[in-house]
Design a protein around this motif. Structure first.
Motif, PDB file in Angstrom:
ATOM      1  N   GLN A 189      10.422   1.395   9.014  1.00  0.00           N
ATOM      2  CA  GLN A 189       9.070   1.809   9.356  1.00  0.00           C
ATOM      3  C   GLN A 189       8.714   1.377  10.761  1.00  0.00           C
ATOM      4  O   GLN A 189       8.067   2.093  11.495  1.00  0.00           O
ATOM      5  CB  GLN A 189       8.091   1.202   8.364  1.00  0.00           C
ATOM      6  N   LEU A 202       3.024  -4.034   7.157  1.00  0.00           N
ATOM      7  CA  LEU A 202       3.252  -3.382   5.981  1.00  0.00           C
ATOM      8  C   LEU A 202       2.547  -4.097   4.920  1.00  0.00           C
ATOM      9  O   LEU A 202       2.382  -5.273   4.887  1.00  0.00           O
ATOM     10  CB  LEU A 202       4.651  -3.554   5.641  1.00  0.00           C
ATOM     11  N   PHE A 203       2.267  -3.302   4.073  1.00  0.00           N
ATOM     12  CA  PHE A 203       1.787  -3.855   2.858  1.00  0.00           C
ATOM     13  C   PHE A 203       2.945  -4.526   2.209  1.00  0.00           C
ATOM     14  O   PHE A 203       4.013  -4.029   2.237  1.00  0.00           O
ATOM     15  CB  PHE A 203       1.346  -2.763   1.922  1.00  0.00           C
ATOM     16  N   ALA A 206       5.921  -2.345  -0.507  1.00  0.00           N
ATOM     17  CA  ALA A 206       5.530  -0.946  -0.646  1.00  0.00           C
ATOM     18  C   ALA A 206       6.550  -0.287  -1.543  1.00  0.00           C
ATOM     19  O   ALA A 206       7.703  -0.133  -1.180  1.00  0.00           O
ATOM     20  CB  ALA A 206       5.507  -0.287   0.722  1.00  0.00           C
TER      21      ALA A 206
ATOM     22  N   PHE B 213       2.156   4.929  -2.444  1.00  0.00           N
ATOM     23  CA  PHE B 213       2.718   3.581  -2.441  1.00  0.00           C
ATOM     24  C   PHE B 213       1.731   2.631  -3.087  1.00  0.00           C
ATOM     25  O   PHE B 213       0.583   2.997  -3.362  1.00  0.00           O
ATOM     26  CB  PHE B 213       3.049   3.124  -1.018  1.00  0.00           C
ATOM     27  N   PHE B 215       0.367  -1.591  -3.027  1.00  0.00           N
ATOM     28  CA  PHE B 215       0.419  -2.842  -2.288  1.00  0.00           C
ATOM     29  C   PHE B 215      -0.285  -3.927  -3.072  1.00  0.00           C
ATOM     30  O   PHE B 215      -1.147  -3.651  -3.904  1.00  0.00           O
ATOM     31  CB  PHE B 215      -0.158  -2.707  -0.881  1.00  0.00           C
ATOM     32  N   TRP B 257      -8.369  -2.699   4.762  1.00  0.00           N
ATOM     33  CA  TRP B 257      -7.005  -2.201   4.882  1.00  0.00           C
ATOM     34  C   TRP B 257      -7.003  -0.840   5.578  1.00  0.00           C
ATOM     35  O   TRP B 257      -7.944  -0.065   5.452  1.00  0.00           O
ATOM     36  CB  TRP B 257      -6.382  -2.002   3.496  1.00  0.00           C
ATOM     37  N   LYS B 259      -4.805   2.373   5.173  1.00  0.00           N
ATOM     38  CA  LYS B 259      -3.745   2.861   4.309  1.00  0.00           C
ATOM     39  C   LYS B 259      -2.754   3.720   5.053  1.00  0.00           C
ATOM     40  O   LYS B 259      -1.624   3.880   4.617  1.00  0.00           O
ATOM     41  CB  LYS B 259      -4.342   3.648   3.140  1.00  0.00           C
ATOM     42  N   ASP B 260      -3.139   4.282   6.176  1.00  0.00           N
ATOM     43  CA  ASP B 260      -2.199   5.129   6.892  1.00  0.00           C
ATOM     44  C   ASP B 260      -1.249   4.292   7.716  1.00  0.00           C
ATOM     45  O   ASP B 260      -0.075   4.610   7.839  1.00  0.00           O
ATOM     46  CB  ASP B 260      -2.969   6.107   7.794  1.00  0.00           C
ATOM     47  N   ARG B 262      -0.682   1.320   6.865  1.00  0.00           N
ATOM     48  CA  ARG B 262      -0.173   0.406   5.848  1.00  0.00           C
ATOM     49  C   ARG B 262      -0.273  -1.043   6.300  1.00  0.00           C
ATOM     50  O   ARG B 262       0.677  -1.811   6.230  1.00  0.00           O
ATOM     51  CB  ARG B 262       1.261   0.746   5.457  1.00  0.00           C
ATOM     52  N   THR B 263      -1.401  -1.373   6.824  1.00  0.00           N
ATOM     53  CA  THR B 263      -1.580  -2.783   7.200  1.00  0.00           C
ATOM     54  C   THR B 263      -2.921  -3.304   6.725  1.00  0.00           C
ATOM     55  O   THR B 263      -3.840  -2.544   6.408  1.00  0.00           O
ATOM     56  CB  THR B 263      -1.509  -3.005   8.721  1.00  0.00           C
TER      57      THR B 263
END
Lengths: 355, 325
Positions: A189, A202-203, A206, B213, B215, B257, B259-260, B262-263
């Motif tokens: 990623q 990142l989460f 994932a 996804f 998290f 958060w 989401k796009d 992802r952080t």
């Protein structure tokens, strides 16, 4: 397990031979000293992980592990804490310790063999981890079910390149294989984002939903770090599988005000008599409200300017069910105009309210 | 605009800093029992009104002013604990529903309450849906999480009908769901929160299965190898402008958060009690969250002495998306 291990020796770092009090500190040391990227300072988890990171993110190759002894600088060997140390090196370290320690013989014969099943346990403890491995492999590539080489051609090349590399370590390395697989996403990623160090990601964990029945895993830790034990986390929630609101509504404090609620077979009162009892207590609650209204009515005039209230003729429908209406009306007569009951319940104005 | 520095006029008592670690604005005269629902008035009203439903059987209304102060406006009682509140989109009426199994419509101007629905069991949620004969359909999509770990997506245009039924990506009990929209403001997916400190982002029609996804969130850190407390995600709300989201948990923290990208954009300090609900006002300037006991530790930990809070935070900058994509 703990006793034997400690009796053998303290955890030590394969790369630089230093000893540590426990494995956690050893791992922290390794991350900071040996697995840290010199370009962006990101801390990885293994040597190969660092190598892949530098390759993909910075387009740089690394040939030796930073801060390591010359005979221990192989970046391809996968060490995590005490896991992955070749048996020969273990023995050598032991011998050195014996030599300096004297005649504390201990049970170093079965140590190397005892160590062997243990690393399996490191990640194997995680329920469903193992079965996740075959699932993860195609899952790592973009859409599972589709072959490689769909849209993500670029990263695909990298992956294919690394593929045979993974297969070098059969058997025991299976668990570390999974660790490495887990490492991929940040690199993938990060690369796809086209950025290096910052804005990462990142989460934690994932998980693509395509992995079927995948590990329910409260086990896999943040940032893909494998956690050794899955049994030591607890969900703060009552054991019953009903919602918190349902549980709460059953509490006597609230159950009184809920007219004969009937859950699946848990209806507390179905007889008319007990319904009336509930109604009476509910009426008492309403009476308490009305008390407040009487006090509030003094403030009412001031409030009118802010929030105009039209006093209407017909009384507002009460929230109680039918049979309760009769006793309720009786209550309504007492404080005064019935139309205001259930109407605006103005609290005393806050101090800051301008006139 | 929503000025963070001026505290404005509050009620009497000073809040200890442990109860307000984020130093947000405290709503005056909060409910006496746990807050079950929060809703801001829609864009059709020039001012910001906040409605909160509570387990003390009341629905309260405040006007939120630009400097962060809140003015209690009005209150309504119900026959039982209120579980959800909703605004009509013209901002004149508030709907409330709860354990007394009735849904009621409260006309704010006249202060009259009329019953509009009756069910056989307590009502958990109520929403205002714009009917199709309006020029702009707001929510053609509805998402329901069922106790059987399924998700049902409804298509509300015309006659409501089931659009899709999916198995939940989450292995634990659902707690909350929130719909998000794409760049064109069309509802396109939902976020699902569970009691296991996890949120799943699901697109109704994903172009790529990897778009979906999950998290983890709202977990106490503990040692990496050791004990970790996992808390329920009590509510999720999407920012109306940025499309980023906020989650609040039983651990007493909220997080923002993207989401796009992802952080995680921002975590918060821990409150003294769980955070039960959260809401954004219509233009995304204000984030409201309610701190009260959510029953996650059972009735033993229910402390009637503990005050319930609703905090307001100026959030527009903090919720800006991380990436430019």
């Amino acid at each position: 397990m703990g006793r034997k291990k400690k009796k053998q020796s303290k955890p030590w770092c394969w790369y630089c031979n230093r000893e540590f009090e426990d494995e956690k500190i050893l791992i922290q040391h390794q991350k900071a000293k040996h697995f840290k990227c010199h370009i962006c300072h990101k801390k990885l988890y293994t040597g190969p992980g660092l190598s892949i990171h530098c390759m993909q993110v910075h387009k740089e190759t690394i040939d030796k592990v930073p801060n390591s002894m010359p005979n221990r600088s192989n970046i391809d060997i996968e060490i995590y804490g005490m896991e992955g140390i070749p048996a020969a090196d273990l023995k050598e370290h032991e011998r050195q310790k014996q030599g300096s320690r004297g005649n504390d013989s201990g049970s170093d014969d079965d140590e190397p063999s005892a160590k062997r099943p243990k690393p399996e346990g490191l990640l194997g403890n995680a329920p469903g981890v193992m079965q996740g491995v075959p699932g993860m492999m195609p899952g790592m590539m973009p859409p599972p079910g589709m072959g490689p080489g769909m849209h993500h051609m670029g990263p695909m090349m990298q992956m294919g390149h690394m593929g045979p590399h993974f297969m070098h370590h059969p058997g025991k390395k299976n668990s570390l294989f999974f660790l490495r697989m887990q490492m991929m996403p940040p690199h993938m990623q990060a690369m796809m984002q086209g950025q290096g160090g910052p804005a990462k990601p990142l989460f934690p964990s994932a998980i693509p939903t395509s992995s079927p029945g995948g590990p329910s895993a409260p086990v896999v830790g943040a940032d893909f770090k494998p956690i050794s034990s899955g049994a030591s986390s607890k969900i703060i929630h009552p054991a019953e599988d009903i919602s918190l609101e349902e549980t709460r509504a059953r509490h006597p404090k609230y159950a009184r005000s809920i007219p004969s609620k009937s859950d699946d077979g848990a209806s507390s009162s179905s007889t008319a008599a007990s319904e009336l009892a509930i109604a009476v207590s509910a009426a008492q609650q309403a009476a308490v409200h009305q008390q407040k209204q009487v006090e509030a009515m003094n403030q009412h005039a001031a409030m009118m300017q802010r929030f105009p209230v039209r006093v209407t003729g017909p009384p507002i429908s009460m929230t109680m069910g039918g049979p309760i209406m009769a006793p309720m009306r009786h209550h309504q007569m007492i404080p005064g105009p019935p139309t205001l009951i259930g109407g605006p319940l103005m609290r005393p104005p806050p101090l800051s309210m301008p006139p | 605009m929503f000025n963070q520095s001026a505290l404005g006029g509050f009620g009497a008592t000073a809040t200890p800093s442990t109860a307000n670690p984020m130093k947000d604005f405290e709503v005056a005269q909060p409910p006496d029992d746990s807050v079950s629902s929060l809703a801001f008035s829609p864009a059709t009203l020039p001012q910001n009104f906040l409605i909160a439903g509570s387990w003390d059987n009341n629905v309260s209304c405040w006007e939120i002013e630009q400097n962060g102060s809140s003015v209690p406006k009005s209150m309504q009682s119900c026959g039982g604990p209120v579980l959800d509140v909703a605004w009509s989109d013209d901002g004149t009426k508030v709907f409330k529903a709860g354990c007394d199994k009735q849904a009621k419509m409260w006309d704010l101007a006249s202060n009259q309450v009329v019953q509009v629905a009756m069910h056989d069991a307590p009502i958990k949620t109520c929403h205002w849906i714009k009917a199709p004969n309006y020029s702009y359909v707001d929510f053609p999509m509805a998402v329901v999480g069922t106790a059987g770990r399924q998700i049902i997506v409804y298509q509300l245009e015309g006659k409501p009908q089931e659009y899709k039924k999916l198995d939940s990506p989450l292995k634990y009990q659902h707690r909350c769901v929130a719909i998000f929209r794409d760049k064109k403001k069309v509802p396109t997916g939902y976020a699902l929160g569970s009691v296991e400190g996890r949120v799943a982002i699901q697109y109704v029609n994903p172009t790529n299965p990897k778009d979906n996804f999950t998290f983890k969130c709202h977990r106490s850190n503990g040692t990496p190898n050791g004990y970790q407390d996992i808390y329920a995600v009590n509510d999720i709300a999407f920012h109306p402008i940025h499309g980023t989201l906020a989650t609040v948990g039983a651990d007493g923290s909220f997080s923002f958060w993207d989401k796009d990208a992802r952080t995680k954009l921002k975590p918060s300090e821990l409150m003294e009690q769980p955070i039960t609900r959260c809401a954004f006002n219509h233009n995304g300037q204000i984030f409201a969250y309610s701190v009260s006991y959510d029953w996650s530790r059972g009735h033993e930990f229910y402390n009637t002495q503990k005050k319930n809070y609703i905090f307001l935070r100026s959030c527009y900058e903090e919720l800006k998306p991380r990436t430019s994509s």
